[in-house]
Design a protein around this motif. Sequence first.
Motif, PDB file in Angstrom:
ATOM      1  N   TYR A  32     -13.090  -1.827  -2.945  1.00  0.00           N
ATOM      2  CA  TYR A  32     -14.077  -1.687  -4.094  1.00  0.00           C
ATOM      3  C   TYR A  32     -14.429  -0.565  -4.514  1.00  0.00           C
ATOM      4  O   TYR A  32     -13.920   0.652  -3.689  1.00  0.00           O
ATOM      5  CB  TYR A  32     -15.282  -2.395  -3.341  1.00  0.00           C
ATOM      6  N   GLY A  33     -14.518  -0.257  -5.646  1.00  0.00           N
ATOM      7  CA  GLY A  33     -14.979   1.041  -6.389  1.00  0.00           C
ATOM      8  C   GLY A  33     -14.005   1.985  -6.618  1.00  0.00           C
ATOM      9  O   GLY A  33     -12.805   1.679  -6.751  1.00  0.00           O
ATOM     10  N   ASP A  34     -14.395   3.157  -6.316  1.00  0.00           N
ATOM     11  CA  ASP A  34     -13.444   4.315  -6.445  1.00  0.00           C
ATOM     12  C   ASP A  34     -12.726   4.624  -5.279  1.00  0.00           C
ATOM     13  O   ASP A  34     -13.330   4.779  -4.114  1.00  0.00           O
ATOM     14  CB  ASP A  34     -14.161   5.822  -6.718  1.00  0.00           C
ATOM     15  N   VAL A  35     -11.483   4.245  -4.999  1.00  0.00           N
ATOM     16  CA  VAL A  35     -10.521   4.413  -4.017  1.00  0.00           C
ATOM     17  C   VAL A  35     -10.119   5.868  -4.191  1.00  0.00           C
ATOM     18  O   VAL A  35      -9.170   6.159  -4.701  1.00  0.00           O
ATOM     19  CB  VAL A  35      -9.514   3.518  -3.675  1.00  0.00           C
ATOM     20  N   ASP A  36     -10.669   6.813  -3.482  1.00  0.00           N
ATOM     21  CA  ASP A  36     -10.398   8.144  -3.289  1.00  0.00           C
ATOM     22  C   ASP A  36     -10.342   8.946  -1.947  1.00  0.00           C
ATOM     23  O   ASP A  36     -10.761   8.007  -1.076  1.00  0.00           O
ATOM     24  CB  ASP A  36     -10.914   9.038  -4.545  1.00  0.00           C
ATOM     25  N   VAL A  37     -10.374  10.210  -1.778  1.00  0.00           N
ATOM     26  CA  VAL A  37     -10.541  10.684  -0.424  1.00  0.00           C
ATOM     27  C   VAL A  37     -11.838  10.434   0.131  1.00  0.00           C
ATOM     28  O   VAL A  37     -11.734  10.548   1.407  1.00  0.00           O
ATOM     29  CB  VAL A  37     -10.359  12.420  -0.719  1.00  0.00           C
ATOM     30  N   ARG A  38     -12.721  10.203  -0.577  1.00  0.00           N
ATOM     31  CA  ARG A  38     -13.976   9.742   0.165  1.00  0.00           C
ATOM     32  C   ARG A  38     -13.998   8.336   1.228  1.00  0.00           C
ATOM     33  O   ARG A  38     -14.659   8.362   2.071  1.00  0.00           O
ATOM     34  CB  ARG A  38     -15.126   9.680  -1.108  1.00  0.00           C
ATOM     35  N   VAL A  39     -13.091   7.731   0.839  1.00  0.00           N
ATOM     36  CA  VAL A  39     -12.727   6.501   1.702  1.00  0.00           C
ATOM     37  C   VAL A  39     -11.446   6.642   2.578  1.00  0.00           C
ATOM     38  O   VAL A  39     -10.889   5.597   3.219  1.00  0.00           O
ATOM     39  CB  VAL A  39     -12.757   5.348   0.785  1.00  0.00           C
ATOM     40  N   ARG A  62      -8.998  -6.231  -7.026  1.00  0.00           N
ATOM     41  CA  ARG A  62      -9.792  -6.740  -8.094  1.00  0.00           C
ATOM     42  C   ARG A  62     -11.017  -5.910  -8.444  1.00  0.00           C
ATOM     43  O   ARG A  62     -11.592  -5.763  -9.730  1.00  0.00           O
ATOM     44  CB  ARG A  62     -10.254  -8.293  -8.109  1.00  0.00           C
ATOM     45  N   HIS A  63     -11.536  -5.448  -7.378  1.00  0.00           N
ATOM     46  CA  HIS A  63     -12.696  -4.631  -7.695  1.00  0.00           C
ATOM     47  C   HIS A  63     -12.654  -3.137  -7.847  1.00  0.00           C
ATOM     48  O   HIS A  63     -13.723  -2.303  -7.526  1.00  0.00           O
ATOM     49  CB  HIS A  63     -13.729  -4.933  -6.798  1.00  0.00           C
ATOM     50  N   VAL A  64     -11.328  -2.767  -7.818  1.00  0.00           N
ATOM     51  CA  VAL A  64     -11.042  -1.352  -7.898  1.00  0.00           C
ATOM     52  C   VAL A  64     -11.351  -0.664  -9.299  1.00  0.00           C
ATOM     53  O   VAL A  64     -10.947  -1.326 -10.211  1.00  0.00           O
ATOM     54  CB  VAL A  64      -9.352  -0.953  -7.639  1.00  0.00           C
ATOM     55  N   THR A  65     -12.337   0.328  -9.401  1.00  0.00           N
ATOM     56  CA  THR A  65     -12.429   0.974 -10.589  1.00  0.00           C
ATOM     57  C   THR A  65     -11.808   2.043 -10.836  1.00  0.00           C
ATOM     58  O   THR A  65     -11.699   2.576 -12.116  1.00  0.00           O
ATOM     59  CB  THR A  65     -14.140   1.317 -10.616  1.00  0.00           C
ATOM     60  N   MET A  66     -11.216   2.922  -9.775  1.00  0.00           N
ATOM     61  CA  MET A  66     -10.583   4.320  -9.928  1.00  0.00           C
ATOM     62  C   MET A  66      -9.676   4.301  -8.616  1.00  0.00           C
ATOM     63  O   MET A  66     -10.233   3.893  -7.625  1.00  0.00           O
ATOM     64  CB  MET A  66     -11.260   5.204 -10.185  1.00  0.00           C
ATOM     65  N   MET A  67      -8.712   4.560  -8.885  1.00  0.00           N
ATOM     66  CA  MET A  67      -7.722   5.005  -7.623  1.00  0.00           C
ATOM     67  C   MET A  67      -6.736   6.060  -7.779  1.00  0.00           C
ATOM     68  O   MET A  67      -6.154   6.408  -8.774  1.00  0.00           O
ATOM     69  CB  MET A  67      -6.705   3.799  -7.354  1.00  0.00           C
ATOM     70  N   ASP A  68      -7.033   7.139  -6.986  1.00  0.00           N
ATOM     71  CA  ASP A  68      -6.256   8.236  -7.020  1.00  0.00           C
ATOM     72  C   ASP A  68      -4.982   8.406  -6.226  1.00  0.00           C
ATOM     73  O   ASP A  68      -4.731   7.435  -5.519  1.00  0.00           O
ATOM     74  CB  ASP A  68      -7.124   9.627  -6.762  1.00  0.00           C
ATOM     75  N   SER A  69      -4.366   9.598  -5.900  1.00  0.00           N
ATOM     76  CA  SER A  69      -3.410   9.815  -5.035  1.00  0.00           C
ATOM     77  C   SER A  69      -3.422   9.601  -3.617  1.00  0.00           C
ATOM     78  O   SER A  69      -2.608   8.637  -3.078  1.00  0.00           O
ATOM     79  CB  SER A  69      -2.647  11.103  -4.993  1.00  0.00           C
ATOM     80  N   VAL A  70      -4.699   9.244  -3.178  1.00  0.00           N
ATOM     81  CA  VAL A  70      -4.795   8.801  -1.961  1.00  0.00           C
ATOM     82  C   VAL A  70      -4.979   7.291  -1.555  1.00  0.00           C
ATOM     83  O   VAL A  70      -4.200   6.993  -0.642  1.00  0.00           O
ATOM     84  CB  VAL A  70      -6.499   9.459  -1.408  1.00  0.00           C
ATOM     85  N   GLY A  71      -5.517   6.749  -2.613  1.00  0.00           N
ATOM     86  CA  GLY A  71      -5.485   5.026  -2.717  1.00  0.00           C
ATOM     87  C   GLY A  71      -4.037   4.656  -2.742  1.00  0.00           C
ATOM     88  O   GLY A  71      -3.253   3.867  -2.182  1.00  0.00           O
TER      89      GLY A  71
END
Length: 127
Positions: A32-39, A62-71
């Motif tokens: 869900y949401g922003d998939v980044d270093v915070r998760v 389906r519920h990902v709003t942003m994904m960075d290199s961590v994701g």
Amino acid sequence: MSKDPQASAPHDGAPGDVVVLSQDDHTLVILYGDVDVRVSDELEYAGRFSIDAGRLTVLDVRHVTMMDSVGVSFVVRMAAGLRSAGTELLLQGPSRRVSELISLVGATELTRWLPDEALLSAQVEQS
């Protein structure tokens, strides 16, 4: 991160969340949401749980709003780990953002997308 099968979506304002559900015949991981270093810790747990279970894993993006290199790294590592364990990673979506990132890093051969709005149980049975 939620490990409870009765878990629901994260509260409004949450930066991102990872939910892991152990189903009868597969593992379901929902992002869900922003998939980044915070998760990142939650992603690590989800990946390890899925790979250790050694069975088909469905990753719902389906519920990902942003994904960075961590994701993206998480998706690639989990797909490769599952493949090494003799199973596969299915992506439930679509999420154009995630699809583009997977393609951009050249990892499309590691995963398989479930069709739009497919019934998860029917797709898992066919795999």
